[in-house]
Scaffold this motif. Structure first.
Motif, PDB file in Angstrom:
ATOM      1  N   ALA A  50       0.834  -1.208   0.000  1.00  0.00           N
ATOM      2  CA  ALA A  50       0.000   0.000   0.000  1.00  0.00           C
ATOM      3  C   ALA A  50       0.866   1.253   0.000  1.00  0.00           C
ATOM      4  O   ALA A  50       0.544   2.248  -0.675  1.00  0.00           O
ATOM      5  CB  ALA A  50      -0.929  -0.003   1.213  1.00  0.00           C
ATOM      6  N   ILE A  54       0.687   4.234  -2.727  1.00  0.00           N
ATOM      7  CA  ILE A  54       0.375   5.599  -2.287  1.00  0.00           C
ATOM      8  C   ILE A  54       1.439   6.580  -2.761  1.00  0.00           C
ATOM      9  O   ILE A  54       1.122   7.664  -3.284  1.00  0.00           O
ATOM     10  CB  ILE A  54       0.242   5.646  -0.753  1.00  0.00           C
ATOM     11  N   LEU A  66      -7.323  12.376  -1.478  1.00  0.00           N
ATOM     12  CA  LEU A  66      -6.532  11.493  -0.623  1.00  0.00           C
ATOM     13  C   LEU A  66      -7.273  10.207  -0.279  1.00  0.00           C
ATOM     14  O   LEU A  66      -6.678   9.129  -0.221  1.00  0.00           O
ATOM     15  CB  LEU A  66      -6.120  12.239   0.655  1.00  0.00           C
ATOM     16  N   TRP A  67      -8.592  10.316  -0.043  1.00  0.00           N
ATOM     17  CA  TRP A  67      -9.352   9.125   0.324  1.00  0.00           C
ATOM     18  C   TRP A  67      -9.369   8.113  -0.821  1.00  0.00           C
ATOM     19  O   TRP A  67      -9.326   6.899  -0.589  1.00  0.00           O
ATOM     20  CB  TRP A  67     -10.781   9.484   0.733  1.00  0.00           C
ATOM     21  N   LEU A  70      -6.082   6.256  -0.912  1.00  0.00           N
ATOM     22  CA  LEU A  70      -6.043   5.221   0.123  1.00  0.00           C
ATOM     23  C   LEU A  70      -6.875   4.005  -0.286  1.00  0.00           C
ATOM     24  O   LEU A  70      -6.457   2.862  -0.068  1.00  0.00           O
ATOM     25  CB  LEU A  70      -6.554   5.796   1.444  1.00  0.00           C
ATOM     26  N   LEU A  74      -5.392   0.358  -0.858  1.00  0.00           N
ATOM     27  CA  LEU A  74      -5.925  -0.749  -0.059  1.00  0.00           C
ATOM     28  C   LEU A  74      -6.353  -1.905  -0.950  1.00  0.00           C
ATOM     29  O   LEU A  74      -6.080  -3.077  -0.646  1.00  0.00           O
ATOM     30  CB  LEU A  74      -7.092  -0.251   0.787  1.00  0.00           C
ATOM     31  N   GLN A 132      -0.133  10.187   5.961  1.00  0.00           N
ATOM     32  CA  GLN A 132      -1.404  10.250   6.691  1.00  0.00           C
ATOM     33  C   GLN A 132      -2.490  10.763   5.733  1.00  0.00           C
ATOM     34  O   GLN A 132      -2.551  11.958   5.443  1.00  0.00           O
ATOM     35  CB  GLN A 132      -1.272  11.160   7.909  1.00  0.00           C
ATOM     36  N   LEU A 133      -3.323   9.863   5.260  1.00  0.00           N
ATOM     37  CA  LEU A 133      -4.356  10.215   4.287  1.00  0.00           C
ATOM     38  C   LEU A 133      -5.739  10.342   4.914  1.00  0.00           C
ATOM     39  O   LEU A 133      -6.681  10.774   4.250  1.00  0.00           O
ATOM     40  CB  LEU A 133      -4.400   9.153   3.180  1.00  0.00           C
ATOM     41  N   LEU A 134      -5.871   9.962   6.178  1.00  0.00           N
ATOM     42  CA  LEU A 134      -7.156  10.052   6.865  1.00  0.00           C
ATOM     43  C   LEU A 134      -7.195  11.306   7.736  1.00  0.00           C
ATOM     44  O   LEU A 134      -6.157  11.758   8.231  1.00  0.00           O
ATOM     45  CB  LEU A 134      -7.394   8.813   7.725  1.00  0.00           C
ATOM     46  N   LYS A 151      -9.760   9.670  12.153  1.00  0.00           N
ATOM     47  CA  LYS A 151      -9.027   8.507  11.642  1.00  0.00           C
ATOM     48  C   LYS A 151      -9.322   7.265  12.482  1.00  0.00           C
ATOM     49  O   LYS A 151      -9.585   6.187  11.938  1.00  0.00           O
ATOM     50  CB  LYS A 151      -7.531   8.809  11.659  1.00  0.00           C
ATOM     51  N   VAL A 216      -2.713  -1.989   6.672  1.00  0.00           N
ATOM     52  CA  VAL A 216      -2.891  -0.592   6.275  1.00  0.00           C
ATOM     53  C   VAL A 216      -3.425   0.225   7.455  1.00  0.00           C
ATOM     54  O   VAL A 216      -3.036   1.381   7.652  1.00  0.00           O
ATOM     55  CB  VAL A 216      -3.838  -0.496   5.064  1.00  0.00           C
ATOM     56  N   SER A 220      -1.456   3.310   8.986  1.00  0.00           N
ATOM     57  CA  SER A 220      -2.132   4.610   9.020  1.00  0.00           C
ATOM     58  C   SER A 220      -2.202   5.159  10.434  1.00  0.00           C
ATOM     59  O   SER A 220      -2.056   6.373  10.655  1.00  0.00           O
ATOM     60  CB  SER A 220      -3.550   4.478   8.452  1.00  0.00           C
TER      61      SER A 220
END
Length: 311
Positions: A50, A54, A66-67, A70, A74, A132-134, A151, A216, A220
């Motif tokens: 992952a 990314i 970003l979501w 991810l 995933l 950090q995508l969340l 997150k 993941v 994260s």
């Protein structure tokens, strides 16, 4: 009280991840009666795959949300770990299916070391930063001082949805009946038309996708990934599976959540209880203390074994 509630929340986040990993252990054990100690390394490969996806998406498509990055990472990680788990079963377990139980256990440990070495060669020994995508915004719980980030809420909600979906799959679908039939008696299931080899392969594939998701989530949550990251969560998830009742799907969920809460509370209060002698860095001892106590006083776990009825 705020500290206690905060530790409970931290434990639920950690326990959700442990539960997902424990489900992989319990599915394989319920069908084959063996412990797949390479499961933690599948988790590690999921996180590192992952990470590669990314970084490439951020480099070549910086305008993608970003979501979405991810989600794509995933899906690729879950696909990669599904293939990896398929070949782990085919190479390390299928030839030993009728061997004494100690033999596939040794094979699993060897596969674990092999996968760690391969990952170290590919990605190196140094921990890698996981973007950090969340969302990181903190939310107060019921007006208290306890905080939970968006997150962490996403991690807990995702884990809950996946666990409920897996329970539905095993209990209410044709494939689930095939899993339960194979777990009960592979020979009789084969005589009834169930392709047990295919069922076992699909079970490993399903466990691999769950491990990738957990990997993941861990990366994260902590912001890093490395070749050794799956070893300790794998051992703790095994403890969670034993605590809830290995081979029992609801037991794996319950065991994971309970172990996460026990570990979080232990990390939060061990300093106070020991007079400052021990700190939160000793939190790992609680998982193995739980494992010892369960094996001594209730080897079948809280809910007992269920997928396969053993004498």
């Amino acid at each position: 009280m705020d500290i206690f509630l905060q530790q409970i929340l931290n434990g639920l986040v950690l326990g959700s991840i442990y539960a997902l990993i424990a489900l992989g252990y319990t599915m394989v054990y319920g069908v084959l009666g063996i412990i797949n100690f390479a499961h933690g390394e599948v988790l590690m490969f999921g996180a590192l795959i992952a990470l590669v996806v990314i970084k490439n998406l951020l480099a070549f498509f910086p305008t993608i949300p970003l979501w979405l990055i991810l989600v794509v990472a995933l899906l690729v990680a879950m696909s990669g770990c599904a293939v990896l788990s398929f070949y782990i079963e085919k190479i390390a377990y299928r030839p030993l299916r009728n061997a004494p139980r100690l033999v596939p256990l040794i094979s699993a440990i060897g596969m674990s070391i092999l996968l760690q070495t391969i990952a170290m060669i590919i990605w190196g020994r140094t921990p890698l930063n996981f973007p950090q995508l969340l969302p990181e915004q903190s939310l107060a719980i019921f007006g208290t001082g306890a905080l939970v980030t968006v997150k962490e809420l996403i991690i807990m909600l995702t884990a809950l949805i996946v666990m409920v979906a897996l329970l539905f799959l095993v209990k209410k679908t044709r494939f689930g009946r095939a899993i339960r039939a194979t777990a009960e008696n592979p020979q009789v299931a084969g005589l009834m038309g169930v392709n047990t080899t295919r069922v076992i392969s699909y079970t490993f594939i399903l466990g691999g996708t769950l491990a990738a998701l957990a990997g993941v989530m861990i990366a994260s949550n902590y912001g890093s990934a490395h070749f050794y990251m799956g070893f300790m969560p794998g051992l703790k998830a095994f403890t969670a599976a034993v605590l809830g009742g290995i081979g029992n799907i609801p037991g794996a969920m319950l065991g994971g959540l309970l172990l996460g809460i026990i570990e979080a509370l232990g990390a939060g209060y061990i300093g106070t209880l020991s007079g400052g002698i021990f700190g939160s860095n000793y939190q790992d001892i609680f998982a193995f203390l739980v494992l010892i106590l369960v094996l001594v006083f209730r080897p079948s776990g809280i809910l007992g074994e269920k997928l396969r009825d053993r004498a």
